[in-house]
Design an enzyme around this catalytic site. Structure first.
Site, PDB file in Angstrom:
ATOM      1  N   ASP A 202       0.866  -1.177   0.000  1.00  0.00           N
ATOM      2  CA  ASP A 202       0.000   0.000   0.000  1.00  0.00           C
ATOM      3  C   ASP A 202       0.911   1.237   0.000  1.00  0.00           C
ATOM      4  OD1 ASP A 202      -2.367   1.616   0.487  1.00  0.00           O
ATOM      5  OD2 ASP A 202      -1.585   1.831   2.535  1.00  0.00           O
TER       6      ASP A 202
ATOM      7  N   ASP B  17      -0.278   5.226   0.713  1.00  0.00           N
ATOM      8  CA  ASP B  17      -0.631   6.209   1.742  1.00  0.00           C
ATOM      9  C   ASP B  17      -0.637   5.544   3.119  1.00  0.00           C
ATOM     10  OD1 ASP B  17      -1.379   7.206  -0.737  1.00  0.00           O
ATOM     11  OD2 ASP B  17      -3.132   8.256   0.023  1.00  0.00           O
TER      12      ASP B  17
END
Ligand SMILES: [Mg+2]
Length: 340
Positions: free
Chosen positions: A67, A69
Site C-alpha cells: 500500500d 498512503d
C-alpha cells in the site's frame, strides 16, 4: 487486452460478489469461496514483526504488495516515514519483487512514478496498480464501454481514461454555476450516450455534480463504478477530520438508490489487473503490507495472501476486532526493512 480466461474469471467473481450489476457489492468473498481463510476475532495471536523474526519472514515471501498512503508516506502525503527509500532498496537487493497497490484515485500511474521519485525511490509503471488505472481497465476491457464516461474525480482519473481511449467529461471543477433552483438546474448541459458514471476522489465535489450523476444514473443501463468505498474519512489534526472518497460516493449512492461496482481494495478486481501484467505471481509466496484494515488487510484475506498491518497510518492494533480483518503480522513501521 485481458485474456478470455481472465475476463471469464472476473465475471465469475463479479457474479459472486454482486446481487446484480447494479446491486449491492459484497466486499468479501462468500464463505467457502476460493482463497477464503479462517479468522479469529481478537488480536491476541497476531505476530509482531520485529528484527527478531525478520529473517524467517523474509524467507517466506518473494512478492511484496505494498500500500502507499500511510505505509510508504503519511496519509497526508506530506509526512515522511523514516528510511522508506532504504527499506525499498534493501528489499530489492535481496531479490524481492515489489508491487505498489493503492486505493488513492487522485493520481495516474505515471504520476505515481514521479511521486515515488519525490519520496526517494523509483518504480516501473508496470509495477504500479492505482485504482484510477484499474477503473479505466475495467471500463475498457471488461465492461467494454463505447460511449461517454461522466467522471466525478480529478485529472488523474481522466488521464487514465484517455490512455484507454475512453471519452470522458466532468473531471475538475463543474462548469455550471451553483444553484438550488430547478429552472436553472434544468438548463445545465447534459450529454448523450453516457454509458458510465465513475466516481473517485474529487476535491471539486459539488452539488451540481451530484445532480448530474443522479440524473445519468436514472438510466439503469448506465454503469455506476467507484474507485474505492471503505475509506470515508481520515483524522488530519486535532479536531480535524478530512472526508475521503467513500464519503463522496455515499452522497451519490444514497439518493441514487444504487451501489457502485468497486474496483479498489478490498475487492478482488485489482488482483486481476495485477495478474494481467504479472501472470506468474505465486500467491503462496506473496505478502501484502498496508495500514488499512478494511482495505489492505481485507484485500489480502480476499485474495488469499498473508498480510502485515503497519501502524504508521490509519490502522491500529486495537481496531482488530472484527471476524474479517485479522492480519498475519503487525509491524510498527516499514522502516524495519531498512535494517535488513
Ligand atoms: Mg493506506
Amino acid at each position: 487486452m485481458l485474456s478470455r480466461l481472465t475476463i471469464g474469471r472476473i465475471c465469475w467473481e463479479l457474479a459472486a460478489q454482486c446481487k446484480s450489476w447494479t446491486g449491492l457489492v459484497a466486499y468479501n468473498r462468500p464463505a467457502g469461496a476460493r482463497h477464503s481463510r479462517p479468522f479469529t476475532t481478537d488480536a491476541s495471536n497476531v505476530r509482531h514483526l520485529t528484527q527478531n523474526n525478520l529473517d524467517h519472514f523474509l524467507q517466506s515471501y518473494d512478492t511484496f504488495m505494498l500500500d502507499c498512503d500511510g505505509t510508504l508516506y503519511g496519509t497526508d502525503h506530506v509526512t515522511e516515514i523514516p528510511n522508506v527509500p532504504e527499506a525499498i532498496y534493501k528489499l530489492r537487493t535481496i531479490g524481492k519483487h515489489l508491487l505498489f497497490v493503492t486505493n488513492n484515485s487522485m493520481h495516474s500511474n505515471e504520476r505515481y512514478v514521479n511521486k515515488f521519485k519525490e519520496v526517494g525511490f523509483e518504480a516501473n509503471e508496470s509495477d504500479i496498480f492505482g485504482v484510477a488505472n484499474a477503473a479505466a481497465v475495467y471500463l475498457r476491457h471488461i465492461a467494454k464501454v463505447e460511449g461517454k464516461v461522466y467522471v466525478v474525480g480529478g485529472q488523474g482519473m481522466k488521464q487514465e481514461l484517455d490512455k484507454y481511449r475512453l471519452e470522458s467529461f466532468g473531471a475538475g471543477p463543474d462548469p455550471d454555476q451553483a444553484s438550488w433552483d430547478p429552472k436553472q438546474l434544468l438548463q445545465m448541459e447534459f450529454r448523450d450516450n453516457v454509458q458510465a458514471v465513475l466516481v473517485g476522489f474529487d476535491e471539486h465535489f459539488h452539488y451540481n455534480k451530484i445532480f448530474k450523476a443522479l440524473s445519468y444514473l436514472r438510466d439503469p443501463k448506465c454503469l455506476y463504478v467507484a474507485t474505492n468505498v471503505v475509506e470515508t474519512a481520515v483524522k488530519i489534526g486535532s479536531g480535524r477530520v478530512q472526508p475521503t472518497t467513500g464519503a463522496l460516493i455515499q452522497a451519490i449512492s444514497v439518493p441514487a438508490k444504487r451501489e457502485p461496482l468497486v474496483v479498489g481494495k478490498p475487492g478482488t478486481l485489482l488482483l486481476d489487473c495485477i495478474r494481467h501484467k504479472h501472470p506468474d505471481i505465486d500467491l503462496s509466496r506473496t505478502v501484502f503490507i498496508g495500514d488499512g484494515l478494511r482495505s489492505d488487510i481485507a484485500f489480502a484475506n480476499n485474495i488469499g495472501v498473508d498480510s502485515v498491518l503497519v501502524l504508521t497510518g490509519s490502522g491500529a492494533l486495537d481496531k482488530i476486532d472484527g471476524p474479517d480483518v485479522k492480519p498475519t503480522y503487525v509491524m510498527d513501521s516499514f522502516e524495519l526493512f531498512s535494517k535488513i
